[in-house]
Motif scaffolding. Structure first.
Motif, PDB file in Angstrom:
ATOM      1  N   HIS A  94       0.888  -1.578   0.403  1.00  0.00           N
ATOM      2  CA  HIS A  94       0.255   0.207   0.244  1.00  0.00           C
ATOM      3  C   HIS A  94       1.347   0.909  -0.163  1.00  0.00           C
ATOM      4  CE1 HIS A  94      -3.211   2.916   0.899  1.00  0.00           C
ATOM      5  NE2 HIS A  94      -2.427   2.919   1.735  1.00  0.00           N
ATOM      6  N   ILE A  95       2.118   1.075   0.826  1.00  0.00           N
ATOM      7  CA  ILE A  95       2.827   2.254   0.864  1.00  0.00           C
ATOM      8  C   ILE A  95       2.953   2.254  -0.305  1.00  0.00           C
ATOM      9  CG2 ILE A  95       4.930   3.132   2.349  1.00  0.00           C
ATOM     10  CD1 ILE A  95       4.281   1.707   4.521  1.00  0.00           C
ATOM     11  N   GLY A  96       3.979   1.354  -0.703  1.00  0.00           N
ATOM     12  CA  GLY A  96       4.509   1.745  -2.817  1.00  0.00           C
ATOM     13  C   GLY A  96       3.463   2.542  -3.232  1.00  0.00           C
ATOM     14  N   LEU A  97       2.246   2.208  -3.793  1.00  0.00           N
ATOM     15  CA  LEU A  97       1.681   2.420  -4.373  1.00  0.00           C
ATOM     16  C   LEU A  97       0.875   3.840  -4.079  1.00  0.00           C
ATOM     17  CD1 LEU A  97      -0.906   1.311  -6.531  1.00  0.00           C
ATOM     18  CD2 LEU A  97      -2.099   1.290  -5.080  1.00  0.00           C
ATOM     19  N   MET A  98       1.248   4.068  -2.382  1.00  0.00           N
ATOM     20  CA  MET A  98       0.416   5.310  -2.416  1.00  0.00           C
ATOM     21  C   MET A  98       1.042   6.573  -2.078  1.00  0.00           C
ATOM     22  SD  MET A  98      -2.430   5.303  -2.321  1.00  0.00           S
ATOM     23  CE  MET A  98      -3.239   6.261  -2.073  1.00  0.00           C
ATOM     24  N   ARG A  99       2.695   6.185  -1.752  1.00  0.00           N
ATOM     25  CA  ARG A  99       3.950   7.285  -1.451  1.00  0.00           C
ATOM     26  C   ARG A  99       3.997   8.186  -2.934  1.00  0.00           C
ATOM     27  NH1 ARG A  99       8.034   7.105   2.260  1.00  0.00           N
ATOM     28  NH2 ARG A  99       8.066   4.597   2.956  1.00  0.00           N
ATOM     29  N   PRO A 100       3.972   7.793  -4.712  1.00  0.00           N
ATOM     30  CA  PRO A 100       4.765   8.731  -5.392  1.00  0.00           C
ATOM     31  C   PRO A 100       3.017   9.596  -4.937  1.00  0.00           C
ATOM     32  CG  PRO A 100       5.023   6.162  -5.432  1.00  0.00           C
ATOM     33  CD  PRO A 100       4.361   6.156  -4.706  1.00  0.00           C
ATOM     34  N   LEU A 101       2.255   8.958  -5.107  1.00  0.00           N
ATOM     35  CA  LEU A 101       1.235  10.353  -5.408  1.00  0.00           C
ATOM     36  C   LEU A 101       1.258  11.504  -3.724  1.00  0.00           C
ATOM     37  CD1 LEU A 101      -1.504  11.260  -6.159  1.00  0.00           C
ATOM     38  CD2 LEU A 101      -3.124   9.819  -5.009  1.00  0.00           C
ATOM     39  N   PHE A 102       1.787  10.848  -2.181  1.00  0.00           N
ATOM     40  CA  PHE A 102       1.461  12.402  -1.561  1.00  0.00           C
ATOM     41  C   PHE A 102       2.765  12.327  -1.817  1.00  0.00           C
ATOM     42  CE2 PHE A 102      -1.364   9.601   0.794  1.00  0.00           C
ATOM     43  CZ  PHE A 102      -2.538  10.111   0.892  1.00  0.00           C
ATOM     44  N   ASP A 103       4.076  11.972  -2.934  1.00  0.00           N
ATOM     45  CA  ASP A 103       5.296  12.851  -3.056  1.00  0.00           C
ATOM     46  C   ASP A 103       5.241  14.326  -3.311  1.00  0.00           C
ATOM     47  OD1 ASP A 103       6.498  11.589  -1.275  1.00  0.00           O
ATOM     48  OD2 ASP A 103       7.835  10.057  -2.891  1.00  0.00           O
ATOM     49  N   VAL A 104       4.053  14.431  -4.296  1.00  0.00           N
ATOM     50  CA  VAL A 104       3.543  15.021  -5.300  1.00  0.00           C
ATOM     51  C   VAL A 104       2.381  16.010  -4.997  1.00  0.00           C
ATOM     52  CG1 VAL A 104       5.213  14.148  -7.171  1.00  0.00           C
ATOM     53  CG2 VAL A 104       2.826  13.444  -6.616  1.00  0.00           C
ATOM     54  N   ARG A 105       2.050  15.623  -3.909  1.00  0.00           N
ATOM     55  CA  ARG A 105       0.933  16.266  -3.768  1.00  0.00           C
ATOM     56  C   ARG A 105       0.612  17.677  -3.312  1.00  0.00           C
ATOM     57  NH1 ARG A 105      -0.639  16.711   1.786  1.00  0.00           N
ATOM     58  NH2 ARG A 105       1.240  16.164   3.234  1.00  0.00           N
ATOM     59  N   HIS A 106       1.229  18.125  -2.905  1.00  0.00           N
ATOM     60  CA  HIS A 106       1.552  20.116  -2.780  1.00  0.00           C
ATOM     61  C   HIS A 106       2.240  20.512  -4.480  1.00  0.00           C
ATOM     62  CE1 HIS A 106       1.274  19.891   1.148  1.00  0.00           C
ATOM     63  NE2 HIS A 106       2.491  19.370   1.551  1.00  0.00           N
ATOM     64  N   GLN A 107       2.175  19.909  -5.334  1.00  0.00           N
ATOM     65  CA  GLN A 107       2.299  20.137  -6.992  1.00  0.00           C
ATOM     66  C   GLN A 107       0.598  20.110  -7.487  1.00  0.00           C
ATOM     67  OE1 GLN A 107       5.195  18.550  -5.439  1.00  0.00           O
ATOM     68  NE2 GLN A 107       5.372  20.624  -5.575  1.00  0.00           N
ATOM     69  N   MET A 108      -0.074  19.190  -6.598  1.00  0.00           N
ATOM     70  CA  MET A 108      -1.107  19.165  -7.772  1.00  0.00           C
ATOM     71  C   MET A 108      -2.377  19.487  -7.467  1.00  0.00           C
ATOM     72  SD  MET A 108      -0.671  14.551  -7.178  1.00  0.00           S
ATOM     73  CE  MET A 108      -2.460  14.700  -8.748  1.00  0.00           C
ATOM     74  N   SER A 109      -3.258  19.768  -7.674  1.00  0.00           N
ATOM     75  CA  SER A 109      -4.642  20.209  -7.647  1.00  0.00           C
ATOM     76  C   SER A 109      -5.286  19.881  -6.346  1.00  0.00           C
ATOM     77  CB  SER A 109      -5.852  20.892  -8.385  1.00  0.00           C
ATOM     78  OG  SER A 109      -6.441  19.315  -9.323  1.00  0.00           O
ATOM     79  N   ASP A 110      -6.221  20.068  -6.009  1.00  0.00           N
ATOM     80  CA  ASP A 110      -7.197  19.836  -4.641  1.00  0.00           C
ATOM     81  C   ASP A 110      -8.050  18.013  -5.290  1.00  0.00           C
ATOM     82  OD1 ASP A 110      -6.031  21.269  -2.630  1.00  0.00           O
ATOM     83  OD2 ASP A 110      -8.193  22.127  -3.121  1.00  0.00           O
ATOM     84  N   GLN A 111      -8.731  18.777  -6.670  1.00  0.00           N
ATOM     85  CA  GLN A 111      -9.484  17.750  -7.150  1.00  0.00           C
ATOM     86  C   GLN A 111      -8.980  16.404  -7.960  1.00  0.00           C
ATOM     87  OE1 GLN A 111      -9.644  20.917  -7.677  1.00  0.00           O
ATOM     88  NE2 GLN A 111     -11.325  21.427  -7.086  1.00  0.00           N
ATOM     89  N   ASP A 112      -7.572  17.162  -8.359  1.00  0.00           N
ATOM     90  CA  ASP A 112      -6.985  16.100  -9.073  1.00  0.00           C
ATOM     91  C   ASP A 112      -6.125  14.524  -8.236  1.00  0.00           C
ATOM     92  OD1 ASP A 112      -6.918  16.807 -11.451  1.00  0.00           O
ATOM     93  OD2 ASP A 112      -4.939  17.851 -11.907  1.00  0.00           O
ATOM     94  N   PHE A 113      -6.008  15.289  -7.002  1.00  0.00           N
ATOM     95  CA  PHE A 113      -5.540  14.392  -6.008  1.00  0.00           C
ATOM     96  C   PHE A 113      -6.267  13.206  -5.238  1.00  0.00           C
ATOM     97  CE2 PHE A 113      -4.366  12.882  -1.418  1.00  0.00           C
ATOM     98  CZ  PHE A 113      -3.317  12.838  -1.781  1.00  0.00           C
ATOM     99  N   GLN A 114      -7.335  14.266  -5.367  1.00  0.00           N
ATOM    100  CA  GLN A 114      -8.173  13.231  -4.808  1.00  0.00           C
ATOM    101  C   GLN A 114      -9.066  12.165  -6.120  1.00  0.00           C
ATOM    102  OE1 GLN A 114     -12.672  14.997  -5.005  1.00  0.00           O
ATOM    103  NE2 GLN A 114     -12.425  14.485  -2.791  1.00  0.00           N
ATOM    104  N   ARG A 115      -9.047  12.708  -7.198  1.00  0.00           N
ATOM    105  CA  ARG A 115      -9.074  11.236  -7.723  1.00  0.00           C
ATOM    106  C   ARG A 115      -8.558  10.713  -7.570  1.00  0.00           C
ATOM    107  NH1 ARG A 115     -10.104  15.214 -11.800  1.00  0.00           N
ATOM    108  NH2 ARG A 115      -8.239  14.735 -12.874  1.00  0.00           N
ATOM    109  N   GLU A 116      -7.059  10.764  -8.428  1.00  0.00           N
ATOM    110  CA  GLU A 116      -5.950   9.789  -8.260  1.00  0.00           C
ATOM    111  C   GLU A 116      -5.652   8.863  -6.622  1.00  0.00           C
ATOM    112  OE1 GLU A 116      -3.619   7.305  -9.911  1.00  0.00           O
ATOM    113  OE2 GLU A 116      -4.527   8.834 -11.183  1.00  0.00           O
ATOM    114  N   PHE A 117      -6.446   9.262  -5.909  1.00  0.00           N
ATOM    115  CA  PHE A 117      -6.393   9.074  -4.396  1.00  0.00           C
ATOM    116  C   PHE A 117      -6.594   7.783  -5.069  1.00  0.00           C
ATOM    117  CE2 PHE A 117      -7.872   7.727   0.399  1.00  0.00           C
ATOM    118  CZ  PHE A 117      -6.335   8.272   0.749  1.00  0.00           C
ATOM    119  N   VAL A 118      -8.445   8.299  -5.153  1.00  0.00           N
ATOM    120  CA  VAL A 118      -9.841   7.592  -5.167  1.00  0.00           C
ATOM    121  C   VAL A 118      -9.560   6.337  -5.906  1.00  0.00           C
ATOM    122  CG1 VAL A 118     -12.238   6.870  -6.012  1.00  0.00           C
ATOM    123  CG2 VAL A 118     -11.417   9.154  -4.638  1.00  0.00           C
ATOM    124  N   ARG A 119      -9.432   6.292  -7.047  1.00  0.00           N
ATOM    125  CA  ARG A 119      -8.310   5.386  -8.263  1.00  0.00           C
ATOM    126  C   ARG A 119      -7.662   4.127  -7.571  1.00  0.00           C
ATOM    127  NH1 ARG A 119      -7.324   9.137 -13.388  1.00  0.00           N
ATOM    128  NH2 ARG A 119      -9.203   9.895 -13.714  1.00  0.00           N
TER     129      ARG A 119
END
Length: 244
Positions: free
Chosen positions: A118-143
């Motif tokens: 799970h960490i391996g899947l989610m860490r890359p997303l959290f590493d760039v969360r401050h460069q993403m819009s709220d909506q883009d992060f939420q959509r990718e998180f849910v996916r």
């Protein structure tokens, strides 16, 4: 009549009493407080989450605020379980029991298979969360978490919810330790290996583990609610007997 306090700590979605629809009636038997974690507000803009602030909120809710006694039971869901455990480590004298529902205590099991995946899947997303819009992060998180798509947030509250999600610190970074001596129930939905792995780890350290239908929110089911109430009643009865 004196009522023992029960503090409810929500996860990353709904907050306050809205996060605990099945447990509202417990206010008849307990002094029930439905907390709002740091950055969760119906009007104010969300802010960066803080494990320490959340734990401090839990501890303040357990203080003797004029009710004649300090301490109480803590019931927490998902990310809220982090604050609950941190509070119990800091002040075990104030925490009569812990009920952890689908606890996102990933830092305890980071090296175990399901958590590491799970960490391996989610860490890359959290590493760039401050460069993403709220909506883009939420959509990718849910996916990544639920393997489904999410509609774009439309209302002001939906947009605040998307921002809150992006501002949550990764749960695997929480400074967690096992809480010795505090009666602990772990309630899971039996649907996701990640939470079953965390529950198994906590069971090996002395916690009671129960499952109920309901996916990530087993406390919304009739059986899940019964399990929580039964555990609190049992712990309260044992503690009353010891005190008498």
């Amino acid at each position: 009549m004196f009522k023992q306090r029960v503090v409810f700590v929500h996860g990353a979605g709904s907050f306050g009493s809205a996060a605990w629809p099945r447990q509202h009636g417990m206010a008849l038997s307990y002094d029930a407080l439905f907390l709002r974690r740091h950055g969760f507000d119906a009007v104010a803009e969300p802010v960066e989450s803080s494990f320490e602030e959340d734990a401090a909120i839990v501890l303040r809710s357990l203080a003797d605020d004029g009710r004649g006694a300090a301490g109480g039971h803590v019931v927490a869901h998902s990310q809220g379980a982090i604050a609950a455990m941190m509070a119990a480590v800091e002040r075990p004298d104030l925490v009569f029991s812990l009920t952890l529902v689908e606890p996102a205590c990933l830092s305890l099991t980071a090296e175990l298979p399901a958590t590491a995946a799970h960490i391996g899947l989610m860490r890359p997303l959290f590493d760039v969360r401050h460069q993403m819009s709220d909506q883009d992060f939420q959509r990718e998180f849910v996916r990544r978490v639920y393997a489904t798509d999410l509609q774009q947030p439309a209302t002001a509250e939906e947009k605040r919810s998307a921002r809150r999600l992006r501002l949550q610190a990764p749960s695997w970074e929480a400074p967690l330790h096992i809480v010795p001596g505090v009666p602990t129930l772990v309630l899971t939905g039996g649907w996701e290996p990640l939470y079953e792995e965390i529950a198994g780890y906590l069971r090996e350290t002395g916690a009671l583990h129960r499952t109920a239908a309901g996916g990530h929110r087993p406390h919304d089911s009739r059986e899940g609610d019964r399990i929580i109430r039964s555990f609190l009643s049992d712990v309260s009865r044992v503690q009353s007997a010891r005190a008498s």
